[in-house]
Design a protein around this motif. Structure first.
Motif, mmCIF file in Angstrom:
data_model
loop_
_atom_site.group_PDB
_atom_site.id
_atom_site.type_symbol
_atom_site.label_atom_id
_atom_site.label_comp_id
_atom_site.label_asym_id
_atom_site.label_seq_id
_atom_site.Cartn_x
_atom_site.Cartn_y
_atom_site.Cartn_z
ATOM 1 N N THR A 169 0.854 -1.179 0.000
ATOM 2 C CA THR A 169 0.000 0.000 0.000
ATOM 3 C C THR A 169 0.890 1.229 0.000
ATOM 4 O OG1 THR A 169 -1.923 1.046 1.020
ATOM 5 C CG2 THR A 169 -0.227 0.213 2.513
ATOM 6 N N SER A 170 0.272 2.392 0.019
ATOM 7 C CA SER A 170 1.059 3.613 -0.063
ATOM 8 C C SER A 170 0.256 4.801 0.434
ATOM 9 C CB SER A 170 1.498 3.870 -1.512
ATOM 10 O OG SER A 170 0.379 4.010 -2.361
ATOM 11 N N HIS A 171 0.949 5.857 0.780
ATOM 12 C CA HIS A 171 0.374 7.189 0.893
ATOM 13 C C HIS A 171 0.571 7.825 -0.475
ATOM 14 C CE1 HIS A 171 1.026 7.414 5.554
ATOM 15 N NE2 HIS A 171 0.098 6.544 5.194
ATOM 16 N N GLY A 172 -0.524 8.008 -1.194
ATOM 17 C CA GLY A 172 -0.447 8.314 -2.619
ATOM 18 C C GLY A 172 -0.810 7.061 -3.394
ATOM 19 N N MET A 173 -0.680 7.105 -4.711
ATOM 20 C CA MET A 173 -0.913 5.922 -5.545
ATOM 21 C C MET A 173 0.406 5.242 -5.848
ATOM 22 S SD MET A 173 -3.621 7.435 -8.314
ATOM 23 C CE MET A 173 -5.148 8.237 -7.844
ATOM 24 N N TYR A 174 0.328 3.958 -6.219
ATOM 25 C CA TYR A 174 1.552 3.228 -6.534
ATOM 26 C C TYR A 174 1.374 2.388 -7.796
ATOM 27 C CZ TYR A 174 -0.521 -1.168 -4.872
ATOM 28 O OH TYR A 174 -1.312 -2.278 -4.726
ATOM 29 N N GLU A 175 2.498 2.118 -8.447
ATOM 30 C CA GLU A 175 2.642 1.048 -9.436
ATOM 31 C C GLU A 175 3.885 0.271 -9.036
ATOM 32 O OE1 GLU A 175 2.704 2.140 -13.526
ATOM 33 O OE2 GLU A 175 0.691 2.984 -13.508
ATOM 34 N N ALA A 176 3.770 -1.053 -9.012
ATOM 35 C CA ALA A 176 4.879 -1.880 -8.544
ATOM 36 C C ALA A 176 5.333 -2.843 -9.637
ATOM 37 C CB ALA A 176 4.465 -2.657 -7.296
ATOM 38 N N PHE A 177 6.610 -3.194 -9.586
ATOM 39 C CA PHE A 177 7.221 -4.043 -10.605
ATOM 40 C C PHE A 177 8.162 -5.038 -9.931
ATOM 41 C CE2 PHE A 177 6.230 0.082 -12.280
ATOM 42 C CZ PHE A 177 5.647 -0.165 -13.518
ATOM 43 N N LEU A 178 8.229 -6.224 -10.505
ATOM 44 C CA LEU A 178 9.179 -7.243 -10.068
ATOM 45 C C LEU A 178 9.961 -7.693 -11.288
ATOM 46 C CD1 LEU A 178 10.399 -9.095 -7.949
ATOM 47 C CD2 LEU A 178 8.449 -10.642 -8.235
ATOM 48 N N ASN A 179 11.259 -7.443 -11.258
ATOM 49 C CA ASN A 179 12.137 -7.788 -12.378
ATOM 50 C C ASN A 179 11.637 -7.180 -13.687
ATOM 51 O OD1 ASN A 179 13.847 -9.353 -10.715
ATOM 52 N ND2 ASN A 179 12.418 -11.086 -10.862
ATOM 53 N N LYS A 234 -8.784 24.054 -4.492
ATOM 54 C CA LYS A 234 -7.377 23.796 -4.808
ATOM 55 C C LYS A 234 -6.603 23.348 -3.569
ATOM 56 C CE LYS A 234 -7.225 26.904 -8.802
ATOM 57 N NZ LYS A 234 -6.538 28.002 -9.486
ATOM 58 N N GLN A 235 -7.267 22.568 -2.718
ATOM 59 C CA GLN A 235 -6.602 22.077 -1.523
ATOM 60 C C GLN A 235 -5.766 20.845 -1.860
ATOM 61 O OE1 GLN A 235 -9.426 20.832 1.453
ATOM 62 N NE2 GLN A 235 -10.559 19.515 0.069
ATOM 63 N N ASN A 236 -4.607 20.761 -1.267
ATOM 64 C CA ASN A 236 -3.793 19.560 -1.391
ATOM 65 C C ASN A 236 -3.271 19.180 -0.012
ATOM 66 O OD1 ASN A 236 -1.874 21.498 -0.989
ATOM 67 N ND2 ASN A 236 -0.614 20.965 -2.756
ATOM 68 N N ASN A 237 -2.531 18.080 0.035
ATOM 69 C CA ASN A 237 -2.026 17.558 1.312
ATOM 70 C C ASN A 237 -3.173 17.306 2.294
ATOM 71 O OD1 ASN A 237 0.556 17.942 0.242
ATOM 72 N ND2 ASN A 237 0.741 19.978 1.139
ATOM 73 N N PHE A 238 -4.321 16.870 1.792
ATOM 74 C CA PHE A 238 -5.477 16.738 2.671
ATOM 75 C C PHE A 238 -5.237 15.691 3.752
ATOM 76 C CE2 PHE A 238 -9.575 15.054 4.011
ATOM 77 C CZ PHE A 238 -10.243 16.225 4.337
ATOM 78 N N TYR A 239 -4.655 14.555 3.368
ATOM 79 C CA TYR A 239 -4.411 13.486 4.336
ATOM 80 C C TYR A 239 -2.995 13.533 4.903
ATOM 81 C CZ TYR A 239 -8.766 11.576 2.481
ATOM 82 O OH TYR A 239 -10.068 11.406 2.090
ATOM 83 N N GLY A 240 -2.124 14.286 4.272
ATOM 84 C CA GLY A 240 -0.739 14.405 4.705
ATOM 85 C C GLY A 240 0.091 14.949 3.557
ATOM 86 N N LYS A 241 1.235 15.548 3.865
ATOM 87 C CA LYS A 241 2.093 16.103 2.811
ATOM 88 C C LYS A 241 3.162 15.108 2.369
ATOM 89 C CE LYS A 241 4.956 19.345 4.067
ATOM 90 N NZ LYS A 241 5.485 20.612 4.650
ATOM 91 N N ASP A 242 3.244 13.983 3.075
ATOM 92 C CA ASP A 242 4.251 12.971 2.736
ATOM 93 C C ASP A 242 3.794 12.128 1.561
ATOM 94 O OD1 ASP A 242 3.191 10.026 3.917
ATOM 95 O OD2 ASP A 242 2.277 11.783 4.823
ATOM 96 N N ILE A 243 4.712 11.351 1.023
ATOM 97 C CA ILE A 243 4.411 10.277 0.079
ATOM 98 C C ILE A 243 5.253 9.088 0.530
ATOM 99 C CG2 ILE A 243 6.198 10.912 -1.614
ATOM 100 C CD1 ILE A 243 4.028 10.298 -3.779
ATOM 101 N N ALA A 244 4.619 7.924 0.676
ATOM 102 C CA ALA A 244 5.311 6.837 1.369
ATOM 103 C C ALA A 244 4.842 5.479 0.860
ATOM 104 C CB ALA A 244 5.081 6.939 2.883
ATOM 105 N N LEU A 245 5.700 4.470 1.099
ATOM 106 C CA LEU A 245 5.471 3.108 0.624
ATOM 107 C C LEU A 245 5.531 2.130 1.789
ATOM 108 C CD1 LEU A 245 5.407 0.868 -1.668
ATOM 109 C CD2 LEU A 245 7.921 1.028 -1.659
#
Length: 902
Positions: A169-179, A234-245
């Protein structure tokens, strides 16, 4: 009555022998072989198949195994339940895969063979199962453009792998890859929930992607809903200003040993080619900044920064309940346009939601811009004013040399037309294709008629649903909004549940409704990003309407039970604000976007008193709470709220109705809500229905309703014997009507009845979406009343099917088919001269009550035989101008002579 029918069919079928039943379509929690469940007692569903009429299940046996070893066996259980049968064995284990099979006994006394095996795999059931740490980029972020970070990890897998599972999961959206290969085929993950209380993670089986030796994990993150721009201000950082995995890979080797790879400080981070990404504004990808090979083991990452660990909570983590967003249809342009302004525009022929995939060849630094719009203006030029501040622009900077392919990752667009700027040379339409995105809900319903305009209306309803069901039920997919508006969702739910399998989609979203309630009050949008504004009548009632309708559509008693406190808290939040049982305080949207005549010479208007509306919905929500209490065997609540309902209705009559039955608001919506919600004494309902019909005719057979009156309008007309007027409204082609947008070339449902005016000009651009599903709620009337395919409350989820067609409108044919949890149920009618033919399909393990539009049973045939001689069918006599019969499973064809439509 249902029990009598069960006995009748069981006795009847015991007199004859038939083919052995088989079992198919096994599902766990409404999903096929799901990976990643945190439901401690998963529910199993299956279908019986038997060509013999009146087949019913009388018993079942379920067996569950893990690694070939028995875990639980239900034993032979005498029951006709084949949907949502709960596991009742020993506690299931985190990460463990299981298999299950079922066999059944039918009413011929024969057991089926064991079904093919189905599977499910558990998720991480306890917070302590998470060994991974949250990690953030280790470099200093650009706070303005916020390019998408890359995360990378090298690890070894030295033995033969039996199973490999990733939890992510992530804070933000993710795309994941293996090899270098993408993990899964979901987009916009982890989806949108009330993140601070509920953050979903996904689980993927990556056994086949793992190599023996050195492997590389790679993840890209985007701002998404978590910290991107959302809402109007034009609000941003609503849930947090970080981006994390947060990522955990569990490997089980063939020798039984395990290894775990987790996100931690050993990961490397850098920026890559996605230099800007926002949901509303689009994405910028600079291919010159691509780090070729970064997803592979051999890539040199010495200059990458070490990831930073972060102490974010894991207490809010939960497995994914609903089907993720996936890519579906791929559409090619139907034409390349040169507009009067000289713009180069592609027309894809369909208003859709997704993105454009483009091939291009050019020089390094060439920049191609794609702008997205729903319509062209009356002069034929590209029109984006209705997008408000949303840019809907994707920019691609070429690396140069070979042909390159571009598409965005963490955004989507709502569009039919795409304006191209900066393309090297003349754009070739073959180098562009539109990829359609929506939640991966199974298509379940089909509806067709002899009228091409109504078929196009159904097309528009379905495409509006697809475009606005992206993990949450959004109001529109193009402008700077795309929020989970509660009023739209409740108005459209029953239509949605016919067209697609939305059980899990809404069960997940309803948990966020409950999570975001404010002392019981329901916010305008879910997830709530608009603050404390809440409890607008007809919007907030989503808390009661959708759980009850979901129960009717799917028989999902567990979700009804899970939402019961939410339903009760909402009703109580209204009661706290009432005076003398009147809900006449607070802000309400009212009958949103109702018809407003431009020149109202006779002084009337379609404005409905907002507190009258509120009182109607208050009563309706109390009634639904009573219904739920009865289903859940909460007798004290049922009695207490029945008393409240009587008081609420009495207050309505005192405040809003004259002694003769006239309402203080003489609008269509006022009478529709009062009649649909049974606000009036029975002796005054017929006259109220006549007033409604008079109003409709006074507007030249046009509707004047908005978001709250429209879903119920035709239902009320049919209920009180005015199906002919409902057909007049359905077939009306001039504004305001459902077919006016169709005649104007719409391919989805519009937000406004006149989004494009007859002269080709537009409604106010501040609120004029051309993909806004609420008015598509007419679909529910077409399926359940026009064709007549419905379910009874005593057998929800189409366990007891109702078929009651209302033939009219000059149609020669209308039919609907629905994939239920029991199998396909269908109904349809054809008019050929004076002969009416009605076809009905009833799946095994269900029963049906069928209303045949005739007055004499002896004049009806079934499959060419006199109805009275068909032993599988039981006649129940005449009712409301119909011959009523009961059947079990099978296919039936009834023929009779036509009678005047009621």
């Amino acid at each position: 009555m249902n029990k009598i029918l069960f006995v009748f069919i069981a006795v009847l079928c015991s007199l004859s022998t038939g083919a052995q039943s088989t079992v198919k379509n096994l599902r766990t929690e409404n999903l096929t072989d799901p990976v990643g469940l945190d439901v401690l007692q998963p529910r199993f569903s299956w279908q019986l198949e038997n060509n013999k009429r009146n087949t019913l299940q009388t018993a079942y046996e379920i067996k569950v195994t893990a690694n070939g070893r028995p875990v639980w066996n239900s034993g032979k259980t005498n029951s006709d339940s084949s949907v949502h049968v709960a596991y009742k064995g020993p506690a299931l284990q985190s990460g463990q895969p299981y298999s299950w099979q079922v066999r059944v006994w039918d009413n011929s006394g024969k057991p089926s063979a064991w079904s093919p095996a189905a599977s499910f795999q558990m998720a991480l059931l306890h917070p302590a199962d998470w060994k991974a740490e949250w990690i953030e980029p280790g470099y200093t972020e650009d706070d303005t453009m916020r390019p998408c970070p890359l995360f990378r990890k090298i690890f070894s897998s030295v033995k033969k792998v039996a199973r490999a599972t990733i939890y992510i999961t992530s804070h933000g959206m993710y795309e994941a890859f293996l090899n270098g290969n993408r993990i899964g085929n979901a987009y916009l993950t982890p989806g949108w929930t009330s993140y601070k209380k509920r953050l979903q993670y996904q689980v993927y089986d990556v056994t086949d992607q793992l190599r023996q030796g050195t492997n590389a994990l790679g993840v890209i993150l985007g701002n998404g809903w978590y910290r991107g721009f959302i809402g109007f201000e034009k609000q941003n950082n609503f849930y947090g200003k970080d981006i994390a995995l947060l990522l955990q890979l569990t490997i089980t080797y063939s020798d039984g040993t395990t290894a775990t790879i987790v996100s931690d400080g050993s990961w490397k981070t850098a920026t890559g080619p996605i230099t800007y990404s926002e949901i509303y504004n689009g994405e910028t990808i600079d291919a010159r900044k691509d780090k070729t090979g970064w997803m592979q083991p051999g890539y040199k990452d010495d200059d990458w920064a070490a990831a930073k660990t972060a102490a974010f909570t894991k207490e809010n983590l939960l497995a994914t309940y609903n089907e993720p967003v996936k890519a579906h249809e791929v559409l090619k342009p139907v034409k390349l346009i040169k507009t009067p302004k000289g713009e180069t525009v592609l027309d894809f022929g369909q208003n859709l939601v997704g993105w454009v995939r483009m091939k291009v060849t050019g020089n390094a630094g060439d920049s191609v811009k794609l702008f997205h719009a729903e319509v062209l203006d009356k002069a034929g030029n590209f029109y984006t004013e209705n997008l408000r501040s949303a840019k809907q622009k994707n920019t691609y900077v070429l690396k140069g040399g070979a042909t390159e392919t571009f598409f965005p990752h963490f955004t989507w667009q709502g569009f039919r037309y795409v304006k191209i700027e900066g393309y090297p040379g003349t754009p070739d339409p073959d180098n562009f294709e539109a990829v359609v995105l929506h939640s991966d809900m199974e298509p379940t319903g089909t509806f067709t008629t002899s009228n091409p305009l109504i078929n196009q209306l159904q097309h528009n309803i379905q495409w509006g649903q697809k475009g606005n069901f992206l993990d949450v039920p959004t109001d529109c997919p193009q402008r700077d909004e795309r929020l989970g508006w509660t009023g739209d969702a409740q108005a459209f739910f029953r239509t949605a549940s016919f067209n697609r399998g939305v059980n899990n989609f809404f069960a997940k979203w309803l948990k966020d409704v409950a999570a975001d309630q404010i002392d019981g009050r329901v916010p305008f949008v879910i997830p709530n990003i608009l603050g404390n504004s809440a409890n607008s009548a007809g919007w907030a009632d989503v808390a009661t309407i959708v759980p009850w309708q979901l129960y009717l559509a799917y028989g999902d008693k567990r979700t009804l039970a899970a939402q019961y406190n939410s339903m009760k808290n909402y009703v109580e939040s209204i009661r706290k604000t009432t005076s003398n049982d009147l809900w006449n305080t607070g802000f309400h949207f009212g009958d949103w976007l109702f018809y407003r005549p431009g020149d109202d010479n006779d002084g009337r208007a379609a404005v409905t008193d907002k507190y009258l509306i509120a009182q109607c919905f208050y009563a309706h929500s109390v009634q639904l709470l009573i219904n739920a209490a009865k289903v859940l065997d909460k007798k004290e609540d049922a009695a207490a709220y029945s008393d409240l309902l009587n008081a609420v209705k009495a207050a309505f009559l005192k405040e809003y109705m004259t002694p003769s039955g006239r309402l203080v608001s003489g609008t269509q919506t006022a009478y529709v809500l009062a009649l649909y919600f049974d606000m009036l004494p029975e002796n005054l309902r017929e006259q109220a229905a006549r007033r409604l019909v008079y109003n409709i005719k006074s507007y030249g057979n046009h509707l004047t309703t908005g978001f709250l009156g429209t879903p119920y309008l035709c239902h009320v007309l049919t209920r009180f014997g005015y199906s002919n007027v409902a057909y007049d409204l359905l077939l009306q082609e001039t504004y305001p009507s459902w077919l006016y947008p169709v005649k104007m070339g719409a391919t989805t449902i519009w937000e406004r009845w006149d989004g494009i005016k007859p002269d080709g000009s537009f409604q106010t651009p501040g609120m004029n979406s051309f993909n806004h599903y609420a008015y598509g709620a007419i679909g529910d009337w077409m399926y359940r009343k026009m064709v007549g395919l419905d379910t009874y409350e005593d057998g929800p989820g189409y366990k007891h099917i109702k078929v009651m067609p209302h033939i009219g409108g000059g149609f020669k044919q209308a039919s609907a088919a629905l994939k239920t949890y029991y199998g396909t149920a269908s109904a349809g009618w054809t008019v050929n001269g004076s002969t009416i033919t009605i076809d009905v399909e009833v799946p095994a393990n269900t029963t049906a009550t069928i209303f045949l539009p005739a007055t004499d049973a002896s004049a009806i045939t079934e499959s060419g035989k006199p109805l009275t001689s068909v032993k599988e069918i039981k006649s129940l006599g005449n009712e409301e101008g119909y011959i009523r019969v009961q059947t079990g499973s099978g296919k039936y064809r009834f023929s009779m002579q036509s009678r005047p439509a009621k």
